[in-house]
Design an enzyme around this catalytic site. Sequence first.
Site, short mmCIF file in Angstrom:
data_model
loop_
_atom_site.label_atom_id
_atom_site.label_comp_id
_atom_site.label_asym_id
_atom_site.label_seq_id
_atom_site.Cartn_x
_atom_site.Cartn_y
_atom_site.Cartn_z
N SER A 14 7.85 -14.43 4.30
CA SER A 14 6.29 -15.10 4.10
C SER A 14 6.45 -16.59 4.84
O SER A 14 7.35 -17.12 4.60
CB SER A 14 6.00 -15.20 2.75
OG SER A 14 4.69 -15.97 2.45
N THR A 61 0.49 -11.61 -1.78
CA THR A 61 0.62 -10.77 -0.70
C THR A 61 0.92 -9.22 -1.20
O THR A 61 0.88 -8.81 -2.36
CB THR A 61 1.83 -10.85 0.13
OG1 THR A 61 1.76 -10.37 1.56
CG2 THR A 61 3.20 -11.09 -0.30
N LYS A 65 -2.02 -7.16 -4.42
CA LYS A 65 -3.57 -7.71 -4.18
C LYS A 65 -4.40 -6.63 -4.98
O LYS A 65 -5.61 -7.28 -5.39
CB LYS A 65 -3.89 -7.44 -2.74
CG LYS A 65 -3.37 -8.53 -1.88
CD LYS A 65 -3.87 -8.46 -0.39
CE LYS A 65 -3.07 -9.39 0.47
NZ LYS A 65 -3.66 -9.38 1.64
N ASN A 86 -6.08 -11.91 -3.11
CA ASN A 86 -5.13 -12.55 -2.67
C ASN A 86 -4.69 -14.01 -2.99
O ASN A 86 -3.94 -14.74 -2.49
CB ASN A 86 -5.33 -12.68 -1.06
CG ASN A 86 -5.91 -13.62 -0.40
OD1 ASN A 86 -6.97 -13.96 -1.04
ND2 ASN A 86 -5.67 -14.28 0.84
N ASP A 102 -8.88 -13.88 2.69
CA ASP A 102 -8.73 -12.84 3.83
C ASP A 102 -9.98 -12.82 4.50
O ASP A 102 -9.79 -12.93 5.74
CB ASP A 102 -8.09 -11.48 3.66
CG ASP A 102 -6.51 -11.45 3.17
OD1 ASP A 102 -5.88 -12.58 3.42
OD2 ASP A 102 -5.96 -10.62 2.37
N GLY A 125 -6.82 0.68 5.51
CA GLY A 125 -6.14 0.30 4.65
C GLY A 125 -6.70 -0.73 3.88
O GLY A 125 -8.04 -1.08 4.20
N ARG A 148 -6.55 7.32 11.03
CA ARG A 148 -6.44 8.66 10.64
C ARG A 148 -6.57 9.15 9.31
O ARG A 148 -6.52 10.47 9.13
CB ARG A 148 -4.65 8.55 10.98
CG ARG A 148 -4.49 8.40 12.43
CD ARG A 148 -3.01 8.38 12.80
NE ARG A 148 -2.20 7.37 12.16
CZ ARG A 148 -0.93 7.08 12.48
NH1 ARG A 148 -0.04 8.25 13.25
NH2 ARG A 148 -0.45 6.22 11.97
N TYR A 216 1.43 -10.35 12.62
CA TYR A 216 1.99 -11.75 13.30
C TYR A 216 3.52 -11.72 13.36
O TYR A 216 3.86 -12.56 14.48
CB TYR A 216 1.55 -13.18 12.55
CG TYR A 216 2.31 -13.07 11.11
CD1 TYR A 216 3.44 -13.57 10.79
CD2 TYR A 216 1.31 -12.72 10.08
CE1 TYR A 216 3.80 -13.66 9.60
CE2 TYR A 216 1.87 -12.87 8.85
CZ TYR A 216 3.03 -13.54 8.33
OH TYR A 216 3.57 -13.50 7.14
N GLY A 237 -2.24 -12.32 14.38
CA GLY A 237 -2.65 -12.46 13.05
C GLY A 237 -2.46 -14.02 12.62
O GLY A 237 -2.62 -14.27 11.30
#
Length: 272
Positions: A14, A61, A65, A86, A102, A125, A148, A216, A237
């Site tokens: 992190s 994280t 969440k 978050n 976020d 997601g 998907r 990121y 990110g």
Amino acid sequence: MLRAAVLGSPISHSLSPALHTAAYAALGLSQWSYGRREVTSDQLAGVVTELGDDWRGLSLTMPLKEAAFDVVATVTTIARDAGAINTLVRRADGQWDGHNTDVVGIVRAVEHVEHDGRATILGSGATSRSAALALAELEVRDVFVAARNAEASRELVTLLARHGVEATHIPLERWADERRRLVISTLPPAASDVAGGAVDESGSTYEGMTLLDVVYADWPTPLARAALGAGAEVISGIDMLVYQAAAQVELFTGRPGPVEVMFAAARTAIAG
């Protein structure tokens, strides 16, 4: 001392400690400290209950969440709609309020993009829900959901519809066939190859497109690399991460997060 930290599992990667520590220093908040702690979903309630009165805020994280809904006294509308908390903020009575930064992180990262009212979300997601709410706030009214997982995609389409956005599910492998000026990828690294391959297969230029890839670490992702090669503007990110962390700083301390200082801290942490 007043304390805050980021919790999650795994947590060693992190960047939040670097961002928050730099922000507190720039704001002259020498009495504040910010750390990290490895915490799993089944441990969260116990950990939060044991925190002393010196704790003021927690950044959460994965995989915390959703578990956070069980430990808060109140939840903001944005966090409830996103299905993800978050940020935990300590109240005067010792209980915790649940927030989601976020969404504002994504808004700030792409608010400069001319999107002509249309956009594409890659993935379905947890982060895709925040992306959906961000697009609604940015007045996007037509969204392709390229993923998907058909069931999760339908849930995302329903969420967007509740916010006045027309949404349609398309296969992830075909996202590049449907050209949009703004694309937000919430894909995990494992799915980035598939999305990047779709760009390569299209055989056309993506000049004029802006892609925000929320990843990121291990940059650039296969998707970001393919999009850059095809002429798109790509935002990593890091932008989302810094902007959402700046919002957390303000929630914790009451002082606006110093964004430029936090960007510098992020770049230093990544380079190191």
